[in-house]
Scaffold this motif. Structure first.
Motif, short mmCIF file in Angstrom:
data_model
loop_
_atom_site.label_atom_id
_atom_site.label_comp_id
_atom_site.label_asym_id
_atom_site.label_seq_id
_atom_site.Cartn_x
_atom_site.Cartn_y
_atom_site.Cartn_z
N SER A 189 1.90 4.07 0.39
CA SER A 189 0.91 3.99 1.47
C SER A 189 0.43 2.56 1.72
O SER A 189 -0.35 2.33 2.65
CB SER A 189 -0.28 4.90 1.17
N ILE A 190 0.88 1.59 0.92
CA ILE A 190 0.55 0.19 1.18
C ILE A 190 1.02 -0.21 2.57
O ILE A 190 0.46 -1.12 3.20
CB ILE A 190 1.21 -0.72 0.11
N ALA A 191 2.03 0.51 3.09
CA ALA A 191 2.58 0.19 4.41
C ALA A 191 1.55 0.36 5.52
O ALA A 191 1.71 -0.20 6.61
CB ALA A 191 3.80 1.06 4.70
N LYS A 192 0.48 1.13 5.28
CA LYS A 192 -0.54 1.35 6.31
C LYS A 192 -1.40 0.10 6.54
O LYS A 192 -2.06 -0.01 7.58
CB LYS A 192 -1.44 2.52 5.90
N LEU A 193 -1.40 -0.81 5.59
CA LEU A 193 -2.22 -2.01 5.71
C LEU A 193 -1.44 -3.09 6.47
O LEU A 193 -1.09 -4.14 5.94
CB LEU A 193 -2.64 -2.52 4.33
N ARG A 194 -1.20 -2.83 7.75
CA ARG A 194 -0.31 -3.67 8.54
C ARG A 194 -0.88 -5.06 8.82
O ARG A 194 -0.15 -5.96 9.22
CB ARG A 194 0.05 -2.97 9.85
N ASN A 195 -2.18 -5.25 8.66
CA ASN A 195 -2.80 -6.54 8.92
C ASN A 195 -2.96 -7.37 7.65
O ASN A 195 -3.53 -8.47 7.70
CB ASN A 195 -4.18 -6.36 9.56
N LEU A 196 -2.47 -6.86 6.51
CA LEU A 196 -2.68 -7.53 5.23
C LEU A 196 -1.99 -8.89 5.22
O LEU A 196 -0.81 -9.02 5.56
CB LEU A 196 -2.14 -6.66 4.09
N GLU A 197 -2.74 -9.92 4.81
CA GLU A 197 -2.24 -11.29 4.71
C GLU A 197 -2.13 -11.77 3.27
O GLU A 197 -1.25 -12.56 2.94
CB GLU A 197 -3.15 -12.25 5.49
N ARG A 214 2.74 -9.36 8.35
CA ARG A 214 1.77 -10.45 8.38
C ARG A 214 1.44 -10.98 6.99
O ARG A 214 0.63 -11.90 6.85
CB ARG A 214 0.48 -10.00 9.07
N LEU A 215 2.07 -10.42 5.96
CA LEU A 215 1.79 -10.84 4.59
C LEU A 215 2.22 -12.28 4.38
O LEU A 215 3.37 -12.64 4.61
CB LEU A 215 2.51 -9.92 3.61
N ARG A 216 1.27 -13.13 3.94
CA ARG A 216 1.55 -14.54 3.74
C ARG A 216 1.49 -14.95 2.26
O ARG A 216 2.14 -15.91 1.87
CB ARG A 216 0.55 -15.40 4.53
N HIS A 217 0.67 -14.25 1.48
CA HIS A 217 0.48 -14.64 0.08
C HIS A 217 0.66 -13.41 -0.81
O HIS A 217 -0.17 -12.50 -0.78
CB HIS A 217 -0.91 -15.24 -0.13
N LEU A 218 1.74 -13.39 -1.59
CA LEU A 218 1.99 -12.33 -2.56
C LEU A 218 1.89 -12.97 -3.94
O LEU A 218 2.79 -13.67 -4.40
CB LEU A 218 3.38 -11.72 -2.34
N LEU A 219 0.75 -12.75 -4.59
CA LEU A 219 0.43 -13.41 -5.86
C LEU A 219 0.60 -12.41 -6.99
O LEU A 219 -0.09 -11.39 -7.03
CB LEU A 219 -1.01 -13.94 -5.82
N VAL A 220 1.50 -12.73 -7.91
CA VAL A 220 1.83 -11.75 -8.94
C VAL A 220 1.28 -12.19 -10.29
O VAL A 220 0.24 -11.72 -10.72
CB VAL A 220 3.35 -11.53 -9.01
N TYR A 221 1.95 -13.12 -10.97
CA TYR A 221 1.47 -13.57 -12.26
C TYR A 221 0.83 -14.93 -12.13
O TYR A 221 1.10 -15.68 -11.20
CB TYR A 221 2.62 -13.62 -13.27
N SER A 222 -0.01 -15.26 -13.10
CA SER A 222 -0.69 -16.55 -13.07
C SER A 222 0.32 -17.68 -13.20
O SER A 222 1.28 -17.60 -13.98
CB SER A 222 -1.70 -16.64 -14.21
N ASN A 223 0.11 -18.76 -12.46
CA ASN A 223 0.98 -19.93 -12.56
C ASN A 223 0.95 -20.55 -13.95
O ASN A 223 1.84 -21.29 -14.32
CB ASN A 223 0.57 -20.97 -11.52
#
Length: 919
Positions: free
Chosen positions: A622-630, A651-660
């Motif tokens: 259901s994450i697909a419903k958040l179409r405006n997520l950046e 519109r997703l611009r920042h996918l942050l997974v693990y700490s740098n």
């Protein structure tokens, strides 16, 4: 200030209304005309608000009118958001059957009717307050004609900057060192020409006090023939300023005023000043310069040759100070806060009339003093106020608890007026950005990148041609820093800000402004007061049951910023109104167990979802419903794989997974986590940040590195489990990432080769690279990365010395070799690594000799060697490293330790300037 937020909301909200109406005009038809009327009406009010926005003084009627405009703007945005949500749900159901479409049509008619009704209501409200527009304009005109003297007379304004000129030097603390430096600059130069000295610091830091003491110093008075003090301020008019300067200049030597002075224009007056100073030794102070244009307007009035002159500028703006001083071969003095000891001395001088602090008040005094953060003005005002109170713990504790309220009272009005000058002087687009700092707890150090993403999601950042929204927002941060309104709390090793913060007293001021604007509600325990309409809620401490909470239909942002489980699932549900809230920002740091509540995925307008430090394990379809997520922040969660539905978030611009920080770890390959993303990730064309993605997923023969080449907006990329055969595709993809700044690549295992000996054309503008895995040799394109500042090579096990290829990188500041070289000799050549500041030589087991030729690494400040057990000598030529400040040797050969100890006992043979650490 009230007008700034109202105006920015009007501008942003109505712009979105118009854009949405155009998109949905088939559904709404004639409603567009009424909406345009509202937009035009608010546009006229917006122009009025911008005129009076910069005024500190506000007539009560104007204040009330602005409040009404603000509420209408908020309500208009709420109406727009509600219907965007409604039609977002409808679009998701358009593939249903015939009966379903009929049902949707009926619902659509109801929605259109409701929308039209609310539009008419907004129009009526606008009409009511617009009828008084002429009356308010007349009031604004009257306010413009008020003189500063009348403002002082009625007690609304007092400029306490002048008080600094009346202080005795005995009353000033912490001035000795900066005064000595400024006097030395003034009196030790013997070359002719103009010099500019800029003293830069935040409001209340003591700039005027310091410069006045220098100006009045006997040595300075004797050294110069002509002395003039001029206060510039942000409301200064050029002709009046020049006329006043001429009067003071001729008054210094009792010379009559030039004939026709009052009739002279600006150019004629500048010519007179130029000729007057041409053959004189002079020092002129320009106090409180607010704009670079003010300096540019008068700079050519000061002769540059044939004379000996100094101009001293005091300003809150770093850019003004640097521009003026660099142009005239001068100096910049950044005025630092008082030290803890100096602060205590000044505080006791004011609070206890020069005596010492009683023992029983020391703890509470330290708490109050800490809030002043070394700001002299704050210490003097608060200390003087406490001197009027009884020296009882109860009184002082009460004062501390009410300090934020006291800032609006008569006692501290002068200080808050002075500190607020910078705030009122902000341009419209920066005021909500600065006000946003009220969201964060006291002493909170916020990451700059996170702040930027939040600003973008909130709609504070205005598009600018040729720049991304993030780049524009970074310019906003720089401007707030330049204006001394926020402070750098942490930097990289080469000086770039990582985290920023706001001074505690400025935070109190913006908290007051936030309260006036209903900008923010802070949840800080059981005593939280919920307003009728909350637009932003920040949870600072765990809160109890919220049975009486209401008015969340306009909630735009919810941020949990404190400890784990600071917000219960029940309270979260209430705040989000079971999915009806038009939320844009949702930060749930540490506030969730192992599952994301279903109602989160009904927040169709959500742009920022932060799940950092939660126990979430999976991301549902259901994450697909958040179409405006950046922005989707999954750092330090249990999530290791995303569903394919994530590809619908275009519109997703920042996918942050693990700490740098994990990139800088030295853990074994098998212990390094990675992240599984859908194979067709190239569909996320707006993506700018992607970390720790697996190049090849378990059970698949194909790599996704080809897909990465489609992410043309990518700025930061982390790839793990890269196979040798994937190197060619990766190099090809890198050549397409023309915006890439940071790259991390790790092979599948310690002995797996990273084969990147293929062209990467055009070469991406990389600034940071970390390669973790075996390299037969350096990629051929790596030495061509002229913008590279940081390079980390780990487990490379190269046979050939890599220094020859890397030594000419012009901006390299950090360089690390860890299990990266299997030769026995490293030579840092003369003229190589000219900007290197930090060097790590780690676990180079076969290395026996390190040579530093004269002229190499002239700026090196820190050298670390560890695990190089075949090295028995300190690097040969280390005495050439004149900038070295820290040297650390650990886990070295026993013979190395013995030799260095004997050399220490024999004296500092390397003549290092400021060595802090030897072993």
């Amino acid at each position: 200030m009230q007008f700034a937020v109202a105006e920015s909301v009007v501008s942003f909200g109505m712009h979105q209304v118009s854009a949405w109406i155009c998109e949905e005009q088939e559904l709404l038809g004639s409603i567009k005309t009424n909406t345009d009327n509202i937009r035009d009406e608010i546009g006229r009010m917006r122009a009025f608000l911008m005129v009076i926005d910069e005024r500190e003084y506000m007539h009560p009627q104007i204040r009330e009118w602005a409040k009404q405009v603000r509420e209408i703007a908020y309500d208009a945005e709420a109406v727009m958001d509600k219907f965007m949500l409604r039609f977002a749900d409808e679009r998701s159901d358009r593939n249903c059957g015939c009966l379903g479409r009929i049902s949707i049509s009926v619902k659509n008619l109801r929605c259109r009717h409701q929308f039209a009704s609310e539009i008419r209501d907004l129009q009526c409200r606008l009409k009511t307050i617009s009828e008084g527009h002429q009356r308010y304009r007349d009031i604004c005109s009257a306010v413009s004609q008020r003189t500063s003297s009348s403002a002082v007379a009625d007690g609304t304004w007092y400029d306490s900057r002048g008080d600094a000129l009346l202080l005795e030097e005995a009353d000033v603390v912490g001035i000795k060192k900066p005064k000595k430096q400024l006097v030395e600059w003034l009196c030790s130069s013997y070359s002719n020409g103009l010099r500019v000295i800029s003293v830069v610091g935040t409001g209340g830091s003591g700039k005027t006090t310091l410069v006045r003491k220098v100006y009045d110093d006997a040595v300075v008075k004797m050294h110069f023939h002509c002395h003039v003090w001029m206060t510039v301020s942000h409301s200064c008019k050029l002709e009046e300023f020049l006329r006043k300067m001429i009067r003071r200049l001729v008054g210094e030597i009792n010379q009559p005023l030039p004939q026709g002075l009052d009739a002279m224009d600006a150019d004629e007056m500048k010519e007179f000043i130029y000729q007057f100073l041409q053959r004189r030794r002079y020092v002129i102070v320009l106090d409180d310069v607010w704009g670079l244009n003010a300096w540019e307007a008068i700079r050519y009035a000061f002769p540059r040759t044939g004379t000996y002159g100094f101009v001293i500028i005091t300003t809150r703006f770093h850019s003004i100070g640097h521009a003026a001083s660099i142009e005239c071969n001068g100096h910049v003095y950044n005025l630092e806060p008082l030290s803890q000891e100096e602060s205590k001395t000044l505080f006791c001088r004011k609070a206890f009339l020069g005596g010492s602090c009683p023992t029983y008040l020391e703890d509470i005094a330290a708490i109050i003093l800490k809030k002043c953060e070394g700001l002299p003005l704050a210490i003097v005002v608060i200390g003087s106020l406490l001197a009027t109170k009884n020296n009882s713990i109860e009184e002082w504790n009460k004062f501390d608890r009410s300090l934020g309220d006291e800032l609006e009272g008569d006692h501290l009005r002068r200080m808050t007026k002075l500190l607020s000058l910078s705030y009122y002087n902000l341009p419209h687009h920066l005021k909500p950005c600065f006000l946003y700092f009220s969201i964060f707890p006291e002493n909170f150090r916020i990451y700059k990148t996170k702040l930027i993403r939040l600003w973008v999601a909130e709609g504070f950042v205005h598009p600018k041609e040729g720049k991304t929204m993030e780049e524009v927002a970074e310019d906003y941060v720089k401007e707030l820093l330049d204006r001394s309104l926020i402070q750098v709390a942490e930097t990289t090793n080469y000086g770039r800000p990582i985290r920023v913060r706001v001074h505690d007293l400025l935070r109190m001021i913006i908290l007051t402004k936030s309260k006036e604007q209903n900008f923010l509600t802070i949840g800080s325990g059981g005593d939280t007061r919920w307003p009728n309409k909350s637009r932003r809620v920040a949870i600072h401490r765990s809160i109890g049951n919220m049975e009486d909470i209401k008015g969340c239909d306009q909630l735009r942002s919810l941020l949990v910023l404190d400890s784990v489980h600071a917000l219960s699932k029940r309270n979260l549900s209430k705040l989000l109104c079971a999915g009806s809230s038009p939320l844009k920002v949702l930060e749930l740091k540490g506030a969730l167990s192992n599952k994301i509540p279903d109602y989160v995925f009904r927040l169709h307008l959500l742009k920022y979802l932060g799940l950092k430090n939660t126990m979430v394990k999976t991301i549902p379809k259901s994450i697909a419903k958040l179409r405006n997520l950046e922005t989707l922040d999954l750092r330090f969660t249990k999530v290791t794989e995303l569903p394919i539905e994530i590809l619908k978030l275009r519109r997703l611009r920042h996918l942050l997974v693990y700490s740098n920080k994990q990139h800088r770890s030295y853990r074994p390959f098998e212990d390094v986590q990675s992240f599984k993303a859908p194979y067709k990730i190239g569909r996320l064309s707006a993506l700018q940040n992607l970390s720790d993605i697996e190049a090849t997923q378990a059970g698949e023969d194909t790599s996704i590195v080809r897909e990465i080449g489609k992410l043309t907006e990518m700025r930061s990329l982390g790839i793990k489990k890269l196979r040798q055969e994937d190197g060619k595709d990766l190099c090809s993809s890198l050549g397409k990432l023309t915006n890439l700044r940071s790259l991390y690549v790790a092979s599948t295992a310690e002995d797996e080769i990273i084969d990147m000996q293929y062209p990467a054309y055009p070469t991406p503008p990389l600034e940071t690279i970390e390669l973790r895995g075996r390299l037969r040799e350096l990629p051929e394109w790596l030495p061509a990365l002229h913008g590279l500042t940081r390079l980390y090579l780990r487990w490379s096990r190269m046979k050939h010395d890599p220094l020859n290829s890397l030594q000419n990188l012009p901006y390299l500041m950090e360089f690390e070799l860890y299990h990266a070289y299997e030769g026995d000799r490293l030579c840092f050549r003369a003229s190589g690594f000219q900007r290197l500041k930090k060097l790590w030589l780690l676990s180079l087991n076969r290395l026996r000799l390190v040579i530093v030729e004269k002229g190499s690494m002239p700026l090196l400040q820190e050298l670390y060697m560890s695990g190089c057990k075949s090295v028995e000598e300190v690097p040969f030529g280390i005495q050439h490293l004149g900038s070295l400040q820290c040297m650390d040797f650990s886990d070295m050969a026993e013979g190395f330790v013995t030799k260095i100890q004997s050399q220490r006992e024999g004296g500092d043979k390397w003549n290092l300037k400021s060595m802090r650490k030897w072993m």
